[in-house]
Design a protein around this motif. Structure first.
Motif, PDB file in Angstrom:
ATOM      1  N   UNK A 240       0.820  -1.211   0.000  1.00  0.00           N
ATOM      2  CA  UNK A 240       0.000   0.000   0.000  1.00  0.00           C
ATOM      3  C   UNK A 240       0.855   1.262   0.000  1.00  0.00           C
ATOM      4  N   UNK A 241       0.438   2.241  -0.799  1.00  0.00           N
ATOM      5  CA  UNK A 241       1.036   3.567  -0.824  1.00  0.00           C
ATOM      6  C   UNK A 241      -0.019   4.564  -0.338  1.00  0.00           C
ATOM      7  N   UNK A 242       0.278   5.245   0.764  1.00  0.00           N
ATOM      8  CA  UNK A 242      -0.628   6.231   1.350  1.00  0.00           C
ATOM      9  C   UNK A 242      -0.151   7.626   0.951  1.00  0.00           C
ATOM     10  N   UNK A 243      -1.060   8.427   0.384  1.00  0.00           N
ATOM     11  CA  UNK A 243      -0.730   9.781  -0.039  1.00  0.00           C
ATOM     12  C   UNK A 243      -1.598  10.789   0.705  1.00  0.00           C
ATOM     13  N   UNK A 244      -1.175  12.058   0.683  1.00  0.00           N
ATOM     14  CA  UNK A 244      -1.882  13.097   1.408  1.00  0.00           C
ATOM     15  C   UNK A 244      -3.161  13.529   0.729  1.00  0.00           C
ATOM     16  N   UNK A 245      -4.043  14.081   1.502  1.00  0.00           N
ATOM     17  CA  UNK A 245      -5.370  14.466   1.024  1.00  0.00           C
ATOM     18  C   UNK A 245      -5.309  15.493  -0.096  1.00  0.00           C
ATOM     19  N   UNK A 260      -9.152   3.794  -2.360  1.00  0.00           N
ATOM     20  CA  UNK A 260      -9.956   4.794  -1.662  1.00  0.00           C
ATOM     21  C   UNK A 260      -9.126   5.579  -0.670  1.00  0.00           C
ATOM     22  N   UNK A 261      -9.613   6.791  -0.308  1.00  0.00           N
ATOM     23  CA  UNK A 261      -8.972   7.617   0.713  1.00  0.00           C
ATOM     24  C   UNK A 261      -7.512   7.947   0.376  1.00  0.00           C
TER      25      UNK A 261
END
Length: 277
Positions: A240-245, A260-261
């Protein structure tokens, strides 16, 4: 006191150029006053007569002042559990993965993100984190120093879930209310200075999850594309790669599936970030 009259447009543009050359990050034209507020303390602290003299010295100075220069201009807030939805997704992912030896990376860790990941992982795996590793990197050396100590005043913990505060922090015996992250959580995290715009990242391993939040929008499009390629090459299949809003996202990038998100998973057939036949 350094008078703002000694801070010229030429000084501001030199600072922008030097900071971009050092970090790859472009400071917007609207940051002129912010740059003055942050850099004036460095000018005074080095006994320079004005900004121009400070910058002249910086060109030939040791790397120690370069570290202070980049730290002064950095923006690494103490962000425990910034975007709760991401940590809920990380917890669910780790519970499904059930790998005590998972490898996680916080790219721009600031002073709280890596510990937020560690607490989430410890909770998700019921404490079975004996071989889990979390790498915390940042270009801001002062933020890394704070995080390594793991000591925070009470007002920096307002977004920390109460159950985590009770379980993973201890109150210090000092005059002002302050807390320290417990050793078990601190041992899960390793800290390393890192410039994400550097030609080569001296990092090893394949990661199960990467938090790269509020990072991409500091770089130009070419640097952003290169960084996405690096992230793809450093994730395990399905990682998973989490990025900023506020960041642009990866719409249309065939290497990733949107979960998502602003969370994306590397498709299994894109091993190493490149299509596999």
């Amino acid at each position: 006191m350094t008078a703002q009259a000694n801070y010229t447009s030429s000084d501001f543009h030199r600072i922008r150029h030097m900071y971009r050359s050092s970090t790859g990050i472009t400071l917007g034209h609207h940051t002129k006053d912010l740059v003055y507020n942050r850099m004036s303390q460095r000018v005074q602290g080095t006994s320079a007569q004005n900004f121009s003299q400070y910058l002249d010295r910086l060109v030939v100075d040791s790397k120690n002042e370069w570290g202070a220069f980049t730290s002064a201009l950095g923006s690494s807030p103490c962000c425990f559990f910034r975007d709760a939805a991401h940590f809920a997704m990380l917890k669910e992912y780790l519970q499904v993965l059930r790998t005590p030896g998972a490898l996680l990376w916080s790219c721009a860790a600031g002073t709280g993100e890596a510990y937020s990941m560690a607490m989430t992982a410890h909770d998700a795996l019921g404490g079975d984190v004996r071989s889990m590793k979390i790498l915390a990197t940042d270009i801001d050396l002062s933020a890394l120093a704070v995080a390594e100590d793991g000591v925070y005043p009470a007002d920096r913990l307002r977004h920390l879930p109460q159950q985590y505060k009770e379980k993973y922090l201890v109150r210090l015996a000092c005059r002002e209310e302050a807390y320290q992250v417990v050793p078990e959580i601190r041992r899960m995290v390793s800290f390393l200075p890192c410039n994400l715009a550097a030609q080569e990242l001296v990092l090893k391993g394949k990661y199960d999850a990467i938090f790269c939040k509020e990072v991409f929008d500091h770089f130009d499009p070419a640097t952003q594309q290169g960084l996405v390629g690096r992230m793809a090459g450093m994730l395990k299949p399905g990682g998973l790669l989490f990025m900023g809003e506020t960041e642009p996202g990866l719409g249309g990038d065939q290497r990733f599936e949107h979960r998502g998100e602003k969370v994306f998973s590397l498709k299994p057939h894109f091993l190493g970030g490149a299509p596999q036949g």
